[in-house]
Design a protein around this motif. Structure first.
Motif, short mmCIF file in Angstrom:
data_model
loop_
_atom_site.label_atom_id
_atom_site.label_comp_id
_atom_site.label_asym_id
_atom_site.label_seq_id
_atom_site.Cartn_x
_atom_site.Cartn_y
_atom_site.Cartn_z
N GLU A 296 0.84 -1.20 0.00
CA GLU A 296 0.00 0.00 0.00
C GLU A 296 0.87 1.25 0.00
OE1 GLU A 296 -2.32 0.72 3.56
OE2 GLU A 296 -4.02 1.32 2.32
N MET A 297 1.91 1.23 0.84
CA MET A 297 2.83 2.37 0.91
C MET A 297 3.55 2.54 -0.43
SD MET A 297 6.30 3.26 1.23
CE MET A 297 7.00 1.69 1.62
N GLY A 298 3.98 1.43 -1.04
CA GLY A 298 4.69 1.50 -2.31
C GLY A 298 3.84 2.10 -3.42
N LEU A 299 2.57 1.80 -3.42
CA LEU A 299 1.66 2.35 -4.42
C LEU A 299 1.57 3.87 -4.30
CD1 LEU A 299 -0.49 1.73 -6.64
CD2 LEU A 299 -2.16 1.72 -4.79
N VAL A 300 1.39 4.34 -3.08
CA VAL A 300 1.28 5.78 -2.85
C VAL A 300 2.61 6.46 -3.15
CG1 VAL A 300 0.84 7.57 -1.12
CG2 VAL A 300 -0.58 5.51 -1.18
N ARG A 301 3.70 5.85 -2.72
CA ARG A 301 5.03 6.41 -2.97
C ARG A 301 5.30 6.52 -4.46
NH1 ARG A 301 10.73 3.91 -0.66
NH2 ARG A 301 12.02 5.63 -1.34
N SER A 302 4.96 5.48 -5.22
CA SER A 302 5.16 5.51 -6.67
C SER A 302 4.37 6.64 -7.33
CB SER A 302 4.75 4.17 -7.29
OG SER A 302 5.60 3.15 -6.86
N LYS A 303 3.14 6.82 -6.89
CA LYS A 303 2.30 7.88 -7.45
C LYS A 303 2.91 9.25 -7.17
CE LYS A 303 -1.30 10.07 -9.07
NZ LYS A 303 -1.40 10.32 -10.49
N LEU A 304 3.34 9.47 -5.92
CA LEU A 304 3.93 10.76 -5.57
C LEU A 304 5.22 11.01 -6.35
CD1 LEU A 304 3.33 10.82 -1.71
CD2 LEU A 304 2.09 12.08 -3.47
N GLU A 305 6.05 9.98 -6.46
CA GLU A 305 7.30 10.15 -7.20
C GLU A 305 7.05 10.38 -8.68
OE1 GLU A 305 9.59 6.72 -5.96
OE2 GLU A 305 10.35 7.80 -4.20
#
Length: 124
Positions: free
Chosen positions: A16-25
């Motif tokens: 879940e964190m990786g998904l949000v992090r990828s979107k922000l990056e």
């Protein structure tokens, strides 16, 4: 002088964190994860999960993107499991337009049918 980091979201699960992090990056916002390794241990509740942090200058924009993704409610508290169920089942054809209560009971009926079928297959 180093810019201050702001925690914009806290996660219990790395995917879940990786998904949000990828979107922000992908939006050009540099992200940092605090307590990522500790969260993979049995004591992850002691540290409060993984904290996704951004630079203070990006915090408002990042929070807006996370809100648009629907990961958290507007108050900042985590979406309940029923909220996650709502997001997932909303995309299913024929069920998506129904109310959450109807989708939930339709899902329960579907599970009962599948379990009955499996039981009959094992008995016969």
């Amino acid at each position: 002088m180093e810019e201050k980091l702001i925690t914009i979201a806290t996660f219990s699960y790395a995917p879940e964190m990786g998904l949000v992090r990828s979107k922000l990056e992908s939006e050009g916002i540099e992200c940092f994860v605090k307590d990522e390794l500790v969260s993979q241990t049995y004591i992850h509740n002691a540290v409060g999960g993984m904290k996704l942090q951004v630079k203070e200058t990006d915090a408002e924009r990042a929070a807006r993107i996370v809100e648009e993704m629907g990961v958290f409610t507007k108050s900042g508290s985590k979406v309940s499991r029923l909220g996650a169920f709502d997001r997932i089942t909303r995309t299913i054809p024929l069920l998506g337009g129904m109310s959450l209560v109807v989708r939930f009971f339709a899902f329960l009926v579907l599970i009962a049918i599948v379990l009955s079928f499996v039981y009959l297959m094992l008995v016969l």
